[in-house]
Design a protein around this motif. Structure first.
Motif, PDB file in Angstrom:
ATOM      1  N   ALA A 117     -56.792   9.563  66.508  1.00  0.00           N
ATOM      2  CA  ALA A 117     -58.102   8.764  66.583  1.00  0.00           C
ATOM      3  C   ALA A 117     -58.028   8.050  67.705  1.00  0.00           C
ATOM      4  CB  ALA A 117     -58.242   8.025  65.400  1.00  0.00           C
ATOM      5  N   ASN A 118     -59.190   7.929  68.174  1.00  0.00           N
ATOM      6  CA  ASN A 118     -59.431   6.844  69.567  1.00  0.00           C
ATOM      7  C   ASN A 118     -60.645   6.292  69.267  1.00  0.00           C
ATOM      8  OD1 ASN A 118     -59.300   5.869  71.997  1.00  0.00           O
ATOM      9  ND2 ASN A 118     -60.368   7.529  73.191  1.00  0.00           N
ATOM     10  N   THR A 119     -60.568   5.618  67.875  1.00  0.00           N
ATOM     11  CA  THR A 119     -61.824   4.673  67.424  1.00  0.00           C
ATOM     12  C   THR A 119     -62.220   3.667  68.441  1.00  0.00           C
ATOM     13  OG1 THR A 119     -60.993   5.307  65.186  1.00  0.00           O
ATOM     14  CG2 THR A 119     -62.918   4.003  65.329  1.00  0.00           C
ATOM     15  N   ALA A 120     -63.448   3.291  68.568  1.00  0.00           N
ATOM     16  CA  ALA A 120     -63.754   2.013  69.242  1.00  0.00           C
ATOM     17  C   ALA A 120     -63.394   0.785  68.396  1.00  0.00           C
ATOM     18  CB  ALA A 120     -65.318   2.040  69.581  1.00  0.00           C
ATOM     19  N   ASN A 121     -63.166  -0.294  69.185  1.00  0.00           N
ATOM     20  CA  ASN A 121     -62.956  -1.483  68.435  1.00  0.00           C
ATOM     21  C   ASN A 121     -63.949  -2.079  67.589  1.00  0.00           C
ATOM     22  OD1 ASN A 121     -64.598  -2.637  70.412  1.00  0.00           O
ATOM     23  ND2 ASN A 121     -63.050  -4.006  71.146  1.00  0.00           N
ATOM     24  N   TYR A 122     -65.386  -1.725  67.906  1.00  0.00           N
ATOM     25  CA  TYR A 122     -66.436  -2.242  67.174  1.00  0.00           C
ATOM     26  C   TYR A 122     -66.816  -1.281  65.827  1.00  0.00           C
ATOM     27  CZ  TYR A 122     -68.581   1.017  70.488  1.00  0.00           C
ATOM     28  OH  TYR A 122     -69.070   2.161  71.177  1.00  0.00           O
ATOM     29  N   VAL A 123     -65.876  -0.322  65.624  1.00  0.00           N
ATOM     30  CA  VAL A 123     -66.349   0.706  64.640  1.00  0.00           C
ATOM     31  C   VAL A 123     -65.446   0.672  63.596  1.00  0.00           C
ATOM     32  CG1 VAL A 123     -66.403   3.476  64.055  1.00  0.00           C
ATOM     33  CG2 VAL A 123     -67.197   2.372  66.276  1.00  0.00           C
ATOM     34  N   THR A 124     -65.894   0.367  62.243  1.00  0.00           N
ATOM     35  CA  THR A 124     -65.146   0.157  61.153  1.00  0.00           C
ATOM     36  C   THR A 124     -64.077   1.332  60.732  1.00  0.00           C
ATOM     37  OG1 THR A 124     -66.765  -1.380  60.324  1.00  0.00           O
ATOM     38  CG2 THR A 124     -65.298  -0.670  58.773  1.00  0.00           C
TER      39      THR A 124
END
Length: 504
Positions: A227-234
């Protein structure tokens, strides 16, 4: 193998996909609901693709090219069985497109590009991003009963799908490949009863994706997910009621941190012994320990033991897990640094009449049978092969106890034979009472083993017992795994309507 985050790798990937892929802005258009959805369904454009020339088009891309730009109504492309070797692109202005396959294993969309393969148009490699067999860019995309494949084999990064379209839904689809099979970028994706296979990082990206009752198969490799989830995505990659299996003798992690804020959760899923004890990896960067969001809850199987997990992963509480098991909660906000809560519900598309089964019942074919209200499959409890084995509902995992052969007996009646046991769906004791249990039994030609299967006009069917006239019904309209299937007076309830997905 993806590039490990080093300065040189970042510079190289600035213009190529590599590990640091271009972040796309989210489209926040509201889904069609209520009367709007009904109008859209009624106005939907429907065409057919068939290799033998019996449809409107012989190639899928030709049908896609003909879709009206930025349409607010749905375009339904029915695809007859066949292998379609094409690089497909659902362009960004081709919105609200449905691809409906005749059968899941019969319709294959495939190509064999891979990252290092030379693109004749540029003289350079395709790169990870450009290697996909199917590019999905148009918002509101829906696919049902389709196999998406990258057939290049173990040659490095080779995507079956590259998804950048928000509000994408896959229902009863398969994704075949090796490394980097399934990629989702800055968008929301819902997958129900799907199968995904691969080696290293074969489910990866920055998407918020909910895998509901899916089957995941590892050929071995570093990790299942990256995963490379953005820091603002829960929420990032959420696996709920899934079944993980793997090739004999291989070992793999659940996930590794392609990005520092990687978010991945496995909840209420079956994990095999092939899962490494540590479970998760920071990809050689200890700074990720403080930011990565790796969660587990309620998993079963010999790979679910969390005692040996890395110290920075987390076991959720039951209250926390409730947020992860609700796809409407996970998918309710747009993918943006200032998210908009639009309460997207993928069932708006799944339950749309225009996305129902392509054709009637094919006698002798094998089907999965899914309850409309829960999305769970008709299932023989504990894979029993004995007379009297009870039928209940369970998250679809593609097992033979969840597959049924439907045979036309004439006169509008069918018998329904479980693939695993060879036994027939049967009303216990030939009862005509409400609440009588549905079981399996050797077929004897009796009326309590015969059913009419009648379209309810919305892409679903009612299944009525010939002996009693009552319908197959999930008791108390439960959405839980293990809820008993009974017979009850048909009243058009969602728990009495069933989706039939042809598997062969």
């Amino acid at each position: 193998m993806k590039l490990i985050p080093k300065l040189a790798a970042i510079i190289l990937a600035a213009s190529l996909f590599g590990c640091n892929k271009q972040q796309l802005s989210d489209n926040a258009a509201l889904p069609l609901t209520g009367a709007q959805a009904n109008v859209a369904a009624a106005a939907a454009v429907s065409v057919t693709v068939a290799k033998d020339g019996s449809g409107n088009y012989t190639t899928v891309q030709a049908a896609l090219n003909a879709v009206a730009a930025n349409s607010s109504t749905r375009t339904v492309i029915n695809i007859k069985n066949g292998t379609y070797k094409e690089v497909l692109t659902i362009a960004a202005d081709k919105k609200n497109v449905s691809l409906l396959g005749e059968s899941t294993t019969g319709v294959k969309l495939t190509y064999d590009n891979y990252s290092s393969k030379t693109n004749p148009a540029t003289g350079t490699g395709y790169g990870t991003s450009g290697s996909a067999s199917t590019f999905i860019k148009g918002e509101g995309f829906y696919a049902q009963n389709i196999t998406f494949e990258n057939s290049s084999g173990p040659v490095g990064q080779a995507l079956a799908v590259n998804i950048t379209a928000d509000k994408t839904v896959f229902n009863n689809c398969r994704f075949l490949g090796r490394q980097d099979t399934w990629y989702g970028s800055n968008c929301r994706v819902y997958l129900r009863n799907c199968y995904i296979e691969g080696t290293t990082d074969f489910i990866f990206g920055s998407a918020t994706a909910f895998f509901d009752g899916c089957s995941i198969y590892s050929y071995g490799g570093t990790a299942i997910t990256a995963a490379n989830t953005a820091n603002y995505v829960t929420y990032g990659l959420v696996f709920n009621n899934c079944t993980v299996t793997a090739a004999s003798g291989v070992s793999t992690l659940l996930g590794r941190t392609w990005g520092g804020y990687a978010a991945t959760a496995f909840v209420n899923s079956a994990l095999p012994s092939n899962i490494s004890a540590a479970g998760w990896s920071n990809w050689g960067n200890s700074a990720n320990d403080a930011t990565a969001r790796y969660n587990e809850y309620g998993n079963t199987g010999s790979g679910a033991n969390t005692s040996g997990r890395v110290s920075w992963s987390k076991v959720l509480t039951s209250a926390q897990a409730a947020n992860y098991t609700s796809y409407t909660n996970v998918l309710k906000t747009t993918y943006a640094s200032s998210p908009v809560t639009d309460n997207w519900n993928p069932n708006t598309i799944i339950n749309d009449p225009s996305s129902g089964p392509v054709s009637g019942i094919t006698s002798g074919a094998t089907y999965s049978i899914l309850a409309k209200h829960s999305g769970k499959a008709l299932d023989v409890k504990q894979s029993s092969t004995t007379h009297g084995g009870v039928l209940h509902q369970w998250g679809y995992a593609g097992t033979n106890n969840q597959k049924f052969i439907i045979n036309d007996l004439g006169g509008g009646y069918y018998n329904i034979i479980n693939v695993n046991s060879g036994l027939c769906v049967d009303v216990k004791d030939a009862s005509t009472a409400n609440g009588a249990v549905i079981q399996q039994w050797g077929y004897a030609g009796s009326a309590n083993q015969q059913f009419s299967i009648i379209s309810t006009g919305n892409g679903y069917y009612k299944i009525l017992n010939r002996n009693s006239g009552k319908g197959l019904d999930v008791k108390d309209a439960s959405t839980a795994n293990g809820a008993v299937v009974q017979q009850y007076n048909f009243s058009n309830g969602d728990n009495q309507q069933w989706q039939l997905n042809k598997l062969n």
